[in-house]
Design a protein around this motif. Structure first.
Motif, mmCIF file in Angstrom:
data_model
loop_
_atom_site.group_PDB
_atom_site.id
_atom_site.type_symbol
_atom_site.label_atom_id
_atom_site.label_comp_id
_atom_site.label_asym_id
_atom_site.label_seq_id
_atom_site.Cartn_x
_atom_site.Cartn_y
_atom_site.Cartn_z
ATOM 1 N N TRP A 96 73.744 -22.228 50.736
ATOM 2 C CA TRP A 96 73.768 -21.102 49.818
ATOM 3 C C TRP A 96 72.366 -20.658 49.431
ATOM 4 O O TRP A 96 72.154 -19.521 49.041
ATOM 5 C CB TRP A 96 74.565 -21.442 48.567
ATOM 6 N N TRP A 97 71.400 -21.548 49.521
ATOM 7 C CA TRP A 97 70.055 -21.250 49.043
ATOM 8 C C TRP A 97 69.197 -20.523 50.076
ATOM 9 O O TRP A 97 68.127 -20.042 49.747
ATOM 10 C CB TRP A 97 69.349 -22.525 48.580
ATOM 11 N N ILE A 98 69.655 -20.410 51.302
ATOM 12 C CA ILE A 98 68.874 -19.705 52.323
ATOM 13 C C ILE A 98 68.716 -18.218 51.974
ATOM 14 O O ILE A 98 67.612 -17.683 52.058
ATOM 15 C CB ILE A 98 69.461 -19.930 53.727
ATOM 16 N N PRO A 99 69.788 -17.500 51.551
ATOM 17 C CA PRO A 99 69.566 -16.119 51.110
ATOM 18 C C PRO A 99 68.643 -16.010 49.900
ATOM 19 O O PRO A 99 67.910 -15.033 49.766
ATOM 20 C CB PRO A 99 70.972 -15.612 50.785
ATOM 21 N N VAL A 100 68.658 -17.014 49.030
ATOM 22 C CA VAL A 100 67.778 -16.991 47.865
ATOM 23 C C VAL A 100 66.323 -17.082 48.315
ATOM 24 O O VAL A 100 65.465 -16.309 47.859
ATOM 25 C CB VAL A 100 68.141 -18.132 46.883
ATOM 26 N N LEU A 101 66.035 -18.005 49.224
ATOM 27 C CA LEU A 101 64.665 -18.109 49.747
ATOM 28 C C LEU A 101 64.264 -16.860 50.519
ATOM 29 O O LEU A 101 63.122 -16.397 50.423
ATOM 30 C CB LEU A 101 64.528 -19.340 50.646
ATOM 31 N N THR A 102 65.200 -16.315 51.282
ATOM 32 C CA THR A 102 64.915 -15.088 52.031
ATOM 33 C C THR A 102 64.623 -13.935 51.081
ATOM 34 O O THR A 102 63.714 -13.136 51.324
ATOM 35 C CB THR A 102 66.096 -14.740 52.946
ATOM 36 N N ALA A 103 65.370 -13.842 49.987
ATOM 37 C CA ALA A 103 65.131 -12.777 49.004
ATOM 38 C C ALA A 103 63.781 -12.953 48.318
ATOM 39 O O ALA A 103 63.074 -11.973 48.088
ATOM 40 C CB ALA A 103 66.248 -12.758 47.967
ATOM 41 N N CYS A 104 63.416 -14.197 48.017
ATOM 42 C CA CYS A 104 62.106 -14.437 47.403
ATOM 43 C C CYS A 104 60.986 -14.043 48.371
ATOM 44 O O CYS A 104 60.036 -13.359 47.980
ATOM 45 C CB CYS A 104 61.970 -15.896 46.997
ATOM 46 N N GLY A 105 61.109 -14.448 49.610
ATOM 47 C CA GLY A 105 60.106 -14.076 50.609
ATOM 48 C C GLY A 105 60.071 -12.586 50.862
ATOM 49 O O GLY A 105 59.003 -11.979 50.992
ATOM 50 N N VAL A 137 56.811 -12.582 39.787
ATOM 51 C CA VAL A 137 57.840 -12.014 38.912
ATOM 52 C C VAL A 137 58.942 -11.353 39.734
ATOM 53 O O VAL A 137 60.135 -11.590 39.502
ATOM 54 C CB VAL A 137 57.209 -11.021 37.911
ATOM 55 N N VAL A 138 58.564 -10.535 40.706
ATOM 56 C CA VAL A 138 59.575 -9.844 41.532
ATOM 57 C C VAL A 138 60.383 -10.857 42.344
ATOM 58 O O VAL A 138 61.605 -10.742 42.448
ATOM 59 C CB VAL A 138 58.897 -8.791 42.441
ATOM 60 N N ALA A 139 59.724 -11.876 42.885
ATOM 61 C CA ALA A 139 60.438 -12.897 43.658
ATOM 62 C C ALA A 139 61.398 -13.691 42.776
ATOM 63 O O ALA A 139 62.528 -13.991 43.199
ATOM 64 C CB ALA A 139 59.438 -13.828 44.334
ATOM 65 N N ALA A 140 60.993 -14.032 41.562
ATOM 66 C CA ALA A 140 61.869 -14.800 40.673
ATOM 67 C C ALA A 140 63.095 -13.993 40.262
ATOM 68 O O ALA A 140 64.229 -14.499 40.285
ATOM 69 C CB ALA A 140 61.087 -15.256 39.442
ATOM 70 N N ASN A 142 64.429 -11.302 41.788
ATOM 71 C CA ASN A 142 65.290 -11.002 42.936
ATOM 72 C C ASN A 142 65.940 -12.249 43.509
ATOM 73 O O ASN A 142 67.054 -12.186 44.020
ATOM 74 C CB ASN A 142 64.502 -10.249 43.998
ATOM 75 N N GLY A 143 65.251 -13.385 43.441
ATOM 76 C CA GLY A 143 65.875 -14.632 43.881
ATOM 77 C C GLY A 143 67.066 -14.999 43.013
ATOM 78 O O GLY A 143 68.072 -15.518 43.497
ATOM 79 N N ALA A 144 66.971 -14.707 41.728
ATOM 80 C CA ALA A 144 68.079 -14.995 40.819
ATOM 81 C C ALA A 144 69.244 -14.027 40.999
ATOM 82 O O ALA A 144 70.394 -14.383 40.747
ATOM 83 C CB ALA A 144 67.587 -14.954 39.371
ATOM 84 N N LEU A 145 68.967 -12.812 41.439
ATOM 85 C CA LEU A 145 70.011 -11.783 41.528
ATOM 86 C C LEU A 145 70.553 -11.547 42.936
ATOM 87 O O LEU A 145 71.436 -10.709 43.110
ATOM 88 C CB LEU A 145 69.470 -10.462 40.972
ATOM 89 N N VAL A 146 70.042 -12.251 43.943
ATOM 90 C CA VAL A 146 70.422 -11.924 45.318
ATOM 91 C C VAL A 146 71.879 -12.266 45.627
ATOM 92 O O VAL A 146 72.539 -11.517 46.357
ATOM 93 C CB VAL A 146 69.476 -12.582 46.348
ATOM 94 N N LEU A 147 72.407 -13.353 45.110
ATOM 95 C CA LEU A 147 73.792 -13.710 45.442
ATOM 96 C C LEU A 147 74.793 -12.702 44.878
ATOM 97 O O LEU A 147 75.695 -12.274 45.616
ATOM 98 C CB LEU A 147 74.095 -15.140 44.974
ATOM 99 N N PRO A 148 74.654 -12.252 43.616
ATOM 100 C CA PRO A 148 75.544 -11.157 43.189
ATOM 101 C C PRO A 148 75.305 -9.860 43.966
ATOM 102 O O PRO A 148 76.253 -9.124 44.251
ATOM 103 C CB PRO A 148 75.212 -10.965 41.707
ATOM 104 N N MET A 149 74.059 -9.584 44.331
ATOM 105 C CA MET A 149 73.770 -8.365 45.097
ATOM 106 C C MET A 149 74.385 -8.419 46.488
ATOM 107 O O MET A 149 74.797 -7.389 47.020
ATOM 108 C CB MET A 149 72.267 -8.132 45.185
ATOM 109 N N MET A 150 74.480 -9.608 47.067
ATOM 110 C CA MET A 150 75.121 -9.725 48.383
ATOM 111 C C MET A 150 76.604 -9.354 48.281
ATOM 112 O O MET A 150 77.147 -8.722 49.185
ATOM 113 C CB MET A 150 74.958 -11.142 48.919
ATOM 114 N N ARG A 151 77.237 -9.710 47.183
ATOM 115 C CA ARG A 151 78.636 -9.316 46.978
ATOM 116 C C ARG A 151 78.750 -7.805 46.819
ATOM 117 O O ARG A 151 79.685 -7.178 47.324
ATOM 118 C CB ARG A 151 79.221 -10.030 45.779
#
Length: 169
Positions: A96-105, A137-140, A142-151
């Motif tokens: 589950w954390w791979i999209p989070v890392l991808t969003a941060c990057g 700041v942007v990475a933190a 977006n990393g926190a919001l990427v899983l709801p955004m994927m939905r």
């Protein structure tokens, strides 16, 4: 009717970005949630979808934000959506954390890409000591919001086959 959901999502993100996030200040930097849409589209749908969504979201933000030339965000978000989709295509979705890392990057890539594009077109003040803080700041955020955004992306941008049927993602 096919474009109603994506248009609604882009409208809402641009509205939240220009109203709520324009006033929120984290360590001297502001978040950028509009770029999360092409990042999530690139993760969920690949490089072409990420690039198209990046162009539309960036152009929508360009039409609202003053002080940058039209096409500034469109170019940056298109590149980020394409690159994230290309990188994500080679990654197994085992955790589950791979999209989070991808969003941060991807978020760091978007900030640096916009700074480079801005430098090329003559915008001043994009490369300074705050760039690192803005990236964090942007990475933190977006990393926190990427899983709801994927939905949201899966809801608003369903994959349609050539026969017109929805393909599960």
């Amino acid at each position: 009717m096919r474009y109603a959901r994506p248009a609604f999502v882009v409208f809402m993100l641009v509205t939240v970005q220009t109203t709520l996030f324009a006033d929120l200040d984290f360590f001297g930097a502001k978040g950028d949630i509009v770029v999360l849409l092409p990042i999530a589209a690139g993760i969920a749908g690949g490089r072409d979808r990420g690039a198209i969504v990046g162009f539309v979201a960036g152009l929508s933000l360009d039409l609202v934000v003053h002080g940058t030339p039209t096409g500034f965000f469109a170019l940056g978000y298109t590149l980020v959506g394409y690159i994230v989709g290309m990188v994500q295509a080679g990654v197994l979705r085992a955790a589950w954390w791979i999209p989070v890392l991808t969003a941060c990057g991807g978020s760091v890539l978007s900030v640096v890409t916009l700074a480079v594009v801005g430098k090329f077109i003559g915008l001043e003040g994009l490369f300074d000591r705050r760039l690192f803080t803005i990236c964090l700041v942007v990475a933190a955020i977006n990393g926190a919001l990427v899983l709801p955004m994927m939905r949201v992306v899966r809801w608003s941008l369903p994959v349609v086959s050539r026969s017109g049927r929805l393909v599960p993602t």
